[in-house]
Motif scaffolding. Structure first.
Motif, PDB file in Angstrom:
ATOM      1  N   SER A  88       0.838  -1.201   0.000  1.00  0.00           N
ATOM      2  CA  SER A  88       0.000   0.000   0.000  1.00  0.00           C
ATOM      3  C   SER A  88       0.868   1.244   0.000  1.00  0.00           C
ATOM      4  N   SER A 120      -4.880   4.145   7.305  1.00  0.00           N
ATOM      5  CA  SER A 120      -5.315   2.915   6.631  1.00  0.00           C
ATOM      6  C   SER A 120      -4.138   2.253   5.908  1.00  0.00           C
ATOM      7  N   THR A 121      -3.265   3.070   5.311  1.00  0.00           N
ATOM      8  CA  THR A 121      -2.073   2.535   4.646  1.00  0.00           C
ATOM      9  C   THR A 121      -1.129   1.904   5.655  1.00  0.00           C
ATOM     10  N   SER A 126      -2.577  -1.362   6.781  1.00  0.00           N
ATOM     11  CA  SER A 126      -2.498  -2.354   5.715  1.00  0.00           C
ATOM     12  C   SER A 126      -1.098  -2.963   5.627  1.00  0.00           C
ATOM     13  N   THR A 129      -0.088  -6.928   7.659  1.00  0.00           N
ATOM     14  CA  THR A 129       0.191  -8.066   6.763  1.00  0.00           C
ATOM     15  C   THR A 129       1.655  -8.519   6.826  1.00  0.00           C
TER      16      THR A 129
END
Length: 331
Positions: free
Chosen positions: A43, A49-50, A53, A57
């Motif tokens: 991302s 949010s980035t 993300s 992960t």
């Protein structure tokens, strides 16, 4: 050393390639001595949010030393103690409003500085800036200069004194393009910009009636050719964390005009013509002096080639290898 060195890069973006260019080169050199790998994040951006993300992960390998190559400092929250973080500059990240600045300080500087084992910066200038932001982690910071890409090799040429080809790099506000263009407006020359000019910059070029062209989305080989085709580099930025074009031009054997500020003054030392980037006449005088003074040009070219030696890839790789061994041994 038993661990793999894994280089963590931001998500690939054709507009931003400088960090990748530097560390792909370092990775190749380090790979001659130990096992390496590369990880690109999925991302792009700096929002929460980035961050979530990319962080959520990530799966850590205990037999790996992670090297966060820049821009995505927050990955230090999950990479563990065996991490090296490279910070390229400070001020350009923190030029935001109060709330955004606090957010960036927290996730790009304070928390990463706590989490990692070692931090590298690319100049003493950046080190001094960073120490003000993370005084509690001063002991973790080391200066390791960027290496010059070996594609930038000496290329002899005949200086075009009647209409020199002047190379400019970049269009961001710190690149000071508008001031430089105004300074060049009275000097017969061919101006080549590597970078896509803004609409405002295009209008200024038209107003000044310059012999001007811009080139962008170039491959590294095309960039090298632009340096070789130039007669001199004018790189009068107002702020740089390092100033790689200075070294690239010197490696090719071109005289350099750059700013008498911060990292640029540090990187160039006495091997370039230094000007006040905020003074149009200072920039103009520097360009004229390079054009008209042949002994000065030759002296700057000679000194520039000597200056490049300290930025050779093998020297930079040795410094990083020493840091990786320290991290591996727990020092």
């Amino acid at each position: 050393m038993k661990e793999t060195i894994t280089y963590i890069f931001r998500k690939p973006d054709p507009k931003f390639k400088s960090i990748e260019g530097v560390f792909n080169h370092i990775k190749a050199m380090i790979g001659l001595q130990t096992k390496t790998s590369t990880m690109h994040l999925k991302s792009l951006g700096g929002g929460l949010s980035t961050l979530w993300s990319n962080v959520s992960t990530f799966k850590r390998d205990k037999d790996t030393i992670y090297h966060i190559t820049g821009d995505v400092h927050y990955m230090a929250l999950v990479t563990g103690k065996k991490t090296v973080l490279t910070i390229h500059d400070v001020n350009s990240i923190l030029k935001r409003d109060v709330i955004k600045k606090l957010y960036l300080k927290l996730f790009w500087f304070w928390l990463p500085a706590i989490c990692v084992k070692r931090i590298t910066v690319i100049s003493n200038f950046t080190k001094l800036e960073l120490e003000k932001i993370i005084p509690f982690a001063k002991h973790k910071i080391s200066v390791v200069n960027n290496p010059v890409n070996e594609l930038f090799a000496f290329s002899d040429y005949n200086f075009n004194q009647s209409q020199p080809r002047i190379l400019l790099i970049g269009t961001k506000p710190n690149k000071n393009l508008e001031m430089v263009l105004k300074a060049l407006s009275t000097i017969p020359s061919e101006i080549v910009l590597i970078g896509k000019p803004t609409d405002v910059q295009k209008k200024l070029v038209a107003t000044l009636d310059l012999n001007f062209e811009s080139r962008f989305n170039l491959s590294i080989n095309e960039v090298v050719e632009e340096f070789k085709k130039s007669d001199l580099l004018c790189f009068a930025s107002t702020y740089e964390g390092f100033g790689m074009p200075i070294i690239e031009a010197q490696a090719v054997g071109r005289p350099v005009i750059t700013s008498n500020l911060g990292a640029m003054k540090e990187v160039a030392a006495d091997t370039a013509y230094l000007v006040n980037p905020h003074d149009l006449n200072s920039i103009r005088l520097g360009v004229k002096e390079i054009i008209e003074n042949r002994p000065l040009r030759q002296d700057l070219i000679k000194k520039g080639l000597q200056n490049v030696e300290r930025f050779k890839s093998e020297n930079v790789a040795k410094e990083y290898m020493h840091i990786y061994r320290d991290v591996s041994s727990g020092n």
